[in-house]
Design a protein around this motif. Structure first.
Motif, short mmCIF file in Angstrom:
data_model
loop_
_atom_site.label_atom_id
_atom_site.label_comp_id
_atom_site.label_asym_id
_atom_site.label_seq_id
_atom_site.Cartn_x
_atom_site.Cartn_y
_atom_site.Cartn_z
N LYS A 168 0.22 -1.06 0.02
CA LYS A 168 0.00 -0.30 0.09
C LYS A 168 1.01 0.77 -0.36
CE LYS A 168 -0.23 0.34 5.47
NZ LYS A 168 -1.02 -0.28 5.99
N PRO A 169 0.24 2.49 -0.32
CA PRO A 169 1.47 3.68 0.03
C PRO A 169 2.11 4.06 1.48
CG PRO A 169 -0.81 3.50 -1.65
CD PRO A 169 -0.59 3.27 -1.03
N THR A 170 3.10 4.67 1.39
CA THR A 170 3.96 4.59 2.23
C THR A 170 3.88 3.72 2.91
OG1 THR A 170 1.23 5.10 3.74
CG2 THR A 170 2.36 7.09 2.48
N LEU A 171 4.87 3.60 4.78
CA LEU A 171 4.77 2.73 5.04
C LEU A 171 3.88 1.06 5.39
CD1 LEU A 171 7.53 1.66 6.85
CD2 LEU A 171 6.04 2.37 8.58
N ASN A 172 4.76 0.09 5.01
CA ASN A 172 3.86 -1.09 4.98
C ASN A 172 4.62 -2.05 6.11
OD1 ASN A 172 2.61 -2.21 2.38
ND2 ASN A 172 3.89 -0.43 2.43
N VAL A 173 4.51 -2.55 7.15
CA VAL A 173 4.76 -3.60 8.14
C VAL A 173 3.80 -4.68 8.16
CG1 VAL A 173 4.95 -2.86 10.83
CG2 VAL A 173 5.22 -1.46 9.38
N TYR A 174 4.68 -5.14 7.99
CA TYR A 174 4.63 -6.99 7.68
C TYR A 174 4.96 -7.83 8.54
CZ TYR A 174 3.02 -11.41 5.93
OH TYR A 174 2.45 -12.39 5.68
N GLU A 175 4.76 -8.66 9.68
CA GLU A 175 4.98 -10.07 10.34
C GLU A 175 4.27 -11.01 9.39
OE1 GLU A 175 7.24 -11.59 14.19
OE2 GLU A 175 6.11 -9.21 14.78
N GLY A 176 4.61 -11.63 9.10
CA GLY A 176 4.02 -12.81 8.79
C GLY A 176 4.45 -14.25 9.93
N MET A 177 2.76 -14.95 9.74
CA MET A 177 2.33 -15.56 10.62
C MET A 177 2.49 -16.64 9.81
SD MET A 177 -0.13 -13.83 13.41
CE MET A 177 0.86 -12.43 14.07
N LEU A 178 3.35 -17.17 8.82
CA LEU A 178 3.59 -18.50 7.84
C LEU A 178 5.08 -19.14 8.79
CD1 LEU A 178 2.33 -20.24 6.15
CD2 LEU A 178 3.46 -18.81 4.58
N PRO A 179 5.11 -20.37 9.34
CA PRO A 179 6.43 -20.84 9.52
C PRO A 179 6.88 -21.13 7.89
CG PRO A 179 4.37 -21.65 10.85
CD PRO A 179 3.80 -21.05 9.51
N MET A 180 8.14 -20.91 8.53
CA MET A 180 9.12 -21.35 6.94
C MET A 180 10.10 -21.86 7.17
SD MET A 180 8.21 -17.35 4.27
CE MET A 180 8.63 -17.98 3.49
N VAL A 181 10.70 -22.62 6.61
CA VAL A 181 12.28 -23.40 6.89
C VAL A 181 13.00 -23.24 6.12
CG1 VAL A 181 13.34 -25.72 7.10
CG2 VAL A 181 10.60 -25.65 8.09
N GLY A 182 14.62 -22.88 6.20
CA GLY A 182 15.85 -23.01 5.52
C GLY A 182 16.47 -22.29 6.01
N SER A 183 17.83 -21.97 5.22
CA SER A 183 18.93 -21.38 5.76
C SER A 183 19.29 -19.82 5.46
CB SER A 183 19.97 -22.44 5.22
OG SER A 183 20.32 -23.43 6.23
N VAL A 184 18.15 -19.37 4.32
CA VAL A 184 18.80 -18.15 4.46
C VAL A 184 16.81 -18.19 3.15
CG1 VAL A 184 19.27 -16.47 1.76
CG2 VAL A 184 20.99 -18.64 2.18
#
Length: 722
Positions: A281-297
């Motif tokens: 959306k315009p201006t600031l976007n703050v997003y904290e995902g709650m979908l567990p993801m797996v990896g090293s990077v």
């Protein structure tokens, strides 16, 4: 505030609640509940219970208290969580905010209910889920993108332009008009979501705040900018970002394991784990995902018009710490051991997963290997093994032991069931490391009835198809010999278990079958090894013949030679070959084979061990935790039996020299140290257990002429120089 008497009925004052449409798949709702203490001091106890189909994330006054709550349910059983929020309360106004997800689709790791639901009670605060909770369905979660991953849930397709005014959701004074009173679905218990049980393992631990990470940036003229966060190791995370955008820019969030190849007969398949597509959306976007993801990077890819303010993640995982300390005299072995410990940890969740990358399900064979390792490394996580066993028993209709439970497609793989019921399987691990004989006694008949599903012929046991037949990597497998050897091991274990639980109803039948199979296996000896095929020898089949104890002394050298020269086993069954070599008196050959086969895995930069020795398939596979018990039991010579009441320590300095391990077992703590030199070897054992602990000294293991003897150790520190 005066403490309220707890009702005698669980959730007796609470209701199942949600937004208006509780059957919508991929539903994401935010719930708020405000309350105030005025000028009074908050109570020292605010004990809460909550349950959700499917998952929830709970905050108190902006502090994350529960992350990924809502234990994965099965068809038969759902769970509730318990936690205390007193430490997060303040004078004056307070607020509880809950982010709830309903998947609405099943997977190999989960069975969803026909509708969503959240229920909560805090008797200490007189707060119960009902229409006093205010609810908002976050329409920013758009129709999900398709995925071919094997576990439940959906890819995130988030359009921030539709998220509504939720920026002040944690402020109890802020009246967000879009929030409406929760829809009351039903009283507890109801016919849809059913009765819930207390989750058998702790809530997951997680980073209290997002870890704001350093990143590297790469630029592509077509894809835009990619911001790369290298994680400390392979782990499960949820992503976090703060970015400034113009609106309608698309950001994708993935890991280096979002795409995972198949393996062993499925090499051409690619499985895509869940990922995030975020539209700004315009201006600031703050997003904290709650979908567990797996990896090293962790990768954040976005157009160049997007300005990055912060990027990061929260780590989450099973709430335990290693109770084993270990060190060997070999840098390669130490490195592999550390990788195996991380591999096991990432595979621990609502079950013992085969891999967190592709499936997140329980396979009986994989779980058997992981259980043996778990009891050595994570004593506090032992209830997870019991939870897996409970799932197996609950799903065992017609006495069949299924893999992929809890899940939408239980799978009967006979070879996995036989491994699970061998002395080296998950039931054997439970017998050897716990004192809970009652569980085995109650279910003994069911386990024996499963074994009786195999038909006997005049020449051994007949192959049983089940859902499908699968042994290892599907290449050069002597199926007939391998299944008979596995079956013999299972019969042998069940016969011994019958003596322990006081049930000899199956003893005669098990004896008859073992005699039949032993005669058949004897007929497959051709002078070089055991085989039912003209074109090859199978190291796995010969290994399980050795572990059955069916090889005469005059053939042991030949079989050991065969096991040293034949390398068909994948890491899934490699442990059996190594253990067989040790059982044949060639622990030195086992160590040589181990070092050779694991050389590629030891040299790479991965922090976990994958599906194949050479990097194909997953990069984190739970059966690779076999390295843990190979190092401790095979190369360290530590054997734990009968509820950890019998411990035998047999140093073999042809396999390892300097060695140290400190374990926490059901019978207490045990520390074992070896310090080797060609002329003198120090053995120090600190016995803080209640077990009978024996030290076995054998000249063939010491490497020089010494007296053969068995020493019963005293409690406390025991020191010997040999």
């Amino acid at each position: 505030m005066e403490k309220i008497e707890e009702p005698t009925v669980l959730f007796g004052k609470s209701k199942w609640i949600w937004a208006a449409d509780a059957t919508k798949k991929n539903s994401n709702v935010i719930m708020r509940r405000t309350f105030s203490f005025g000028q009074n001091k908050p109570p020292q106890r605010a004990f809460c219970r909550a349950a959700c189909d499917t998952h929830y994330y709970l905050f108190v006054n902006g502090n994350a208290v529960v992350w990924n709550g809502g234990f994965n349910r099965s068809e038969q059983r759902a769970y509730y969580d318990e936690f205390d929020i007193a430490n997060y309360l303040t004078k004056g106004d307070n607020i509880i905010v809950v982010f709830c997800q309903y998947y609405g689709n099943d997977g190999r790791d989960l069975v969803c209910s026909p509708r969503a639901g959240f229920i909560f009670e805090c008797n200490d605060l007189d707060i119960y889920s009902d229409s006093s909770f205010m609810v908002y369905e976050n329409e920013a979660f758009q129709t999900p993108r398709s995925t071919n991953c094997c576990y439940a849930g959906f890819n995130v397709n988030y359009d921030a332009a539709h998220e509504g005014p939720i920026q002040n959701v944690y402020d109890p004074a802020y009246n967000i008009t879009q929030f409406k009173p929760a829809t009351v679905l039903a009283s507890y218990p109801d016919d849809v979501l059913g009765v819930v049980s207390l989750r058998p393992v702790p809530l997951e631990k997680f980073s209290p705040q997002p870890v704001i990470a350093k990143f590297k940036k790469t630029t592509d003229q077509f894809d835009g900018d990619t911001y790369i966060i290298t994680l400390p190791r392979e782990m499960r995370v949820t992503p976090y970002m703060e970015v400034a955008g113009n609106g309608q820019e698309v950001i994708t969030i993935t890991t280096d394991r979002t795409e995972c190849m198949g393996c062993f007969g499925d090499e051409t398949s690619t499985y895509k784990a869940h990922s995030v597509k975020y539209t700004t959306k315009p201006t600031l976007n703050v997003y904290e995902g709650m979908l567990p993801m797996v990896g090293s990077v962790l990768y954040f890819t976005m157009p160049r018009t997007v300005k990055v303010v912060k990027l990061g993640y929260r780590e989450l995982g099973f709430n335990t710490m290693p109770t084993l300390s270990y060190q060997a005299d070999c840098e390669q072995l130490d490195k592999l051991f550390a990788k195996a410990v991380n591999t096991l940890y990432q595979s621990m969740g609502s079950t013992l997963m085969d891999t967190p990358e592709r499936e997140r399900t329980m396979w009986l064979g994989d779980a058997s290997i992981a259980a043996r390792a778990l009891y050595l490394v994570y004593y506090d996580a032992a209830p997870l093994v019991k939870k897996v066993l409970d799932d197996i028993i609950e799903y065992s209709d017609d006495d069949t032991l299924y893999s992929c439970v809890p899940g939408n497609v239980p799978v009967d793989i006979p070879s996995h069931g036989l491994i699970a019921l061998s002395d080296y399987g998950i039931f054997g691990a439970y017998r050897n490391h716990t004192t809970d004989v009652d569980f085995l006694r109650v279910n003994y008949e069911k386990l024996c009835n499963y074994i009786m599903k195999w038909d006997m012929t005049e020449h051994g046991v007949a192959l049983r198809d089940g859902t499908r037949r699968w042994y290892d990597n599907l290449y050069n497998v002597d199926e007939l010999l391998l299944e008979n050897a596995l079956y013999y091991n299972s019969c042998k274990f069940l016969k011994e278990l019958g003596s322990v639980v006081g049930n000899n109803d199956y003893e005669e039948e098990l004896d008859d079958r073992m005699v039949n199979i032993a005669e058949f296996i004897e007929s497959t000896w051709d002078g070089l090894g055991y085989t039912t095929r003209e074109d090859c020898y199978d190291d796995r089949a010969n290994a399980f013949v050795a572990l059955s104890g069916l090889i005469p002394d005059d053939r042991k050298a030949a079989v050991a030679r065969l096991l040293s020269a034949t390398v068909s086993a994948s890491p899934y069954m490699e442990w059996a070959v190594l253990q067989a070599l040790c059982a044949l008196g060639r622990c030195d050959a086992a160590r040589t084979r181990f070092d050779t086969r694991y050389s590629v895995a030891a040299a790479d930069e991965s922090t976990t061990l994958g599906e194949d020795f050479n990097g194909y398939g997953t990069h984190c596979q739970s059966y690779q935790s076999a390295v843990i018990f190979e190092a401790i039991e095979l190369f360290g010579g530590i054997s734990v039996k009968d509820g950890a009441s019998k411990i035998t320590i047999t140093p073999d300095f042809t396999a390892t020299h300097d060695f140290r391990a400190e374990l926490k077992l059901a019978s207490g703590a045990l520390e074992v140290r070896y310090k080797y030199s060609p002329t003198k070897t120090d053995i120090i054992i600190d016995n803080r257990t209640t077990a009978k602990v024996e030290l076995v000294i054998a000249p063939e293991h010491i490497g020089r002429t010494v007296d053969r003897r068995t020493i019963v150790l005293n409690k406390g520190k025991n020191k010997f120089s040999v």
